[in-house]
Design an enzyme around this catalytic site. Structure first.
Site, mmCIF file in Angstrom:
data_model
loop_
_atom_site.group_PDB
_atom_site.id
_atom_site.type_symbol
_atom_site.label_atom_id
_atom_site.label_comp_id
_atom_site.label_asym_id
_atom_site.label_seq_id
_atom_site.Cartn_x
_atom_site.Cartn_y
_atom_site.Cartn_z
ATOM 1 N N ASP A 105 4.168 91.523 15.952
ATOM 2 C CA ASP A 105 5.335 91.606 16.820
ATOM 3 C C ASP A 105 6.119 90.288 16.673
ATOM 4 O O ASP A 105 6.437 89.887 15.564
ATOM 5 C CB ASP A 105 4.870 91.915 18.259
ATOM 6 C CG ASP A 105 5.997 92.127 19.241
ATOM 7 O OD1 ASP A 105 6.561 93.243 19.276
ATOM 8 O OD2 ASP A 105 6.320 91.187 19.991
ATOM 9 N N HIS A 308 2.219 100.642 18.337
ATOM 10 C CA HIS A 308 2.702 99.274 18.177
ATOM 11 C C HIS A 308 1.614 98.210 18.305
ATOM 12 O O HIS A 308 1.703 97.156 17.684
ATOM 13 C CB HIS A 308 3.798 98.997 19.212
ATOM 14 C CG HIS A 308 4.359 97.610 19.134
ATOM 15 N ND1 HIS A 308 5.110 97.178 18.054
ATOM 16 C CD2 HIS A 308 4.258 96.558 19.977
ATOM 17 C CE1 HIS A 308 5.455 95.912 18.249
ATOM 18 N NE2 HIS A 308 4.953 95.518 19.404
#
Length: 331
Positions: A105, A308
């Site tokens: 991320d 994610h």
């Protein structure tokens, strides 16, 4: 039982950084694991254990603005020069010459910048979900606004402090909403619909995460959690104490970072690995298309059945991929 090494501290660059270290100190180059938003070094708990048990030295910091690390007041204290500078200072503190930087991320964005800004300190780079890209053709906040509108979360982060207040007042609700596995994909599903599926939102919300968290109803969420109750409590306790502003300030430097990168050569000249998650709707595998032009020594790996939060959703596979690549490329 949650296993983490003892928390240690280092002081540099006007901050005190908390970090974890495991594995043999004789191993080189070590792997430095850099978390994203809204996360902590704790996000790497599975990899810290697996890599250290495989004989690899591992270092995982709570980065500037997060967890056990200082949260300076000025927004500019969270620009990419400070974030990469902290990692160099951590190497200096540990008397490490070069490291392999692994980032997920936002941490991925930081680690791809390391070989551009501090090439003498970088042995290799691993991006998890976050690709390396060329400098945007225009201010990224303007591009997000044009593509997704004013409610897109990064645009909101740059417009006011209201997102901070929403998350700070609903810490457990924030992690209940975010830290879930995605629902099975419908073949024709819109990416934004997939992102927002469990949050009672529609594609028209354009990733309006603050409003989605504010309206979140756990009883209507069919998605499976990725955290045990004890693991979730670690995040809830940390962010209840710190708030979310430190991490959100990273986003508030995107325009500044873009302006200050105008003269930078964006070619990455170290061995690199790109780990992509099949079902990440925000950073899909297609975002890494064409990376080879900027990263000549690049390998790519696709993690199936992961959204994610890849290193927490599919920890064994992520750890195995890191260990295999590290041993093959660095002995």
């Amino acid at each position: 039982m949650i296993e983490m090494p003892p928390l240690q501290f280092a002081e540099f660059n006007g901050i005190r950084m908390g970090y974890y270290e495991a594995g043999p100190t004789t191993d080189a180059p070590p792997m430095v694991l850099c978390h994203g938003w809204p996360e902590l070094a704790f996000s790497w708990r599975h990899q810290i254990k697996a890599l250290s048990e495989a004989g690899i030295r591992v270092i995982a910091p709570d980065q500037r603005g997060y967890g056990a690390t200082s949260r300076p007041e000025p927004v500019e204290a969270y620009d990419i020069e400070h974030l990469t500078g902290d990692l160099v200072a951590l190497l200096d503190h540990l008397q490490i010459d070069k490291a392999i930087f692994v980032g997920h991320d936002w941490g991925g964005f930081v680690v791809w910048q390391m070989p551009l800004r501090h090439p003498s300190r970088v042995a290799g780079v691993v991006g998890i979900n976050t690709p390396h890209t060329a400098r945007a053709p225009a201010d990224p906040i303007d591009l997000f606004r044009k593509r997704f509108g004013e409610t897109m979360y990064i645009v909101q982060f740059n417009a006011s402090q209201e997102p901070d207040r929403i998350f700070d007042s609903r810490v457990e609700q924030t992690f209940d909403a975010f830290m879930k596995k995605p629902l099975p994909r419908q073949p024709e599903a819109d990416a934004a619909a997939t992102t927002t599926a469990g949050l009672g939102a529609t594609p028209s919300t354009n990733m309006a995460f603050p409003q989605m968290v504010a309206a979140y109803d756990a009883s209507r969420d069919a998605r499976a959690p990725i955290l045990t109750p004890d693991e979730k409590q670690v995040f809830v306790d940390a962010f209840t104490r710190t708030g979310f502003t430190g991490g959100i300030n990273w986003y508030r430097n995107m325009s500044r970072n873009w302006r200050r990168a105008a003269e930078l050569d964006h070619t990455v000249r170290v061995p690199s690995l790109m780990i992509m998650a099949e079902n990440d709707a925000v950073l899909p595998p297609s975002a890494a298309d064409g990376m080879e032009k900027l990263v000549p020594d690049l390998e790519k790996v696709l993690i199936r059945d992961s959204g994610h939060w890849t290193q927490q959703e599919q920890p064994e596979e992520v750890s195995a991929r890191l260990i295999e690549w590290r041993r093959r490329r660095f002995g």
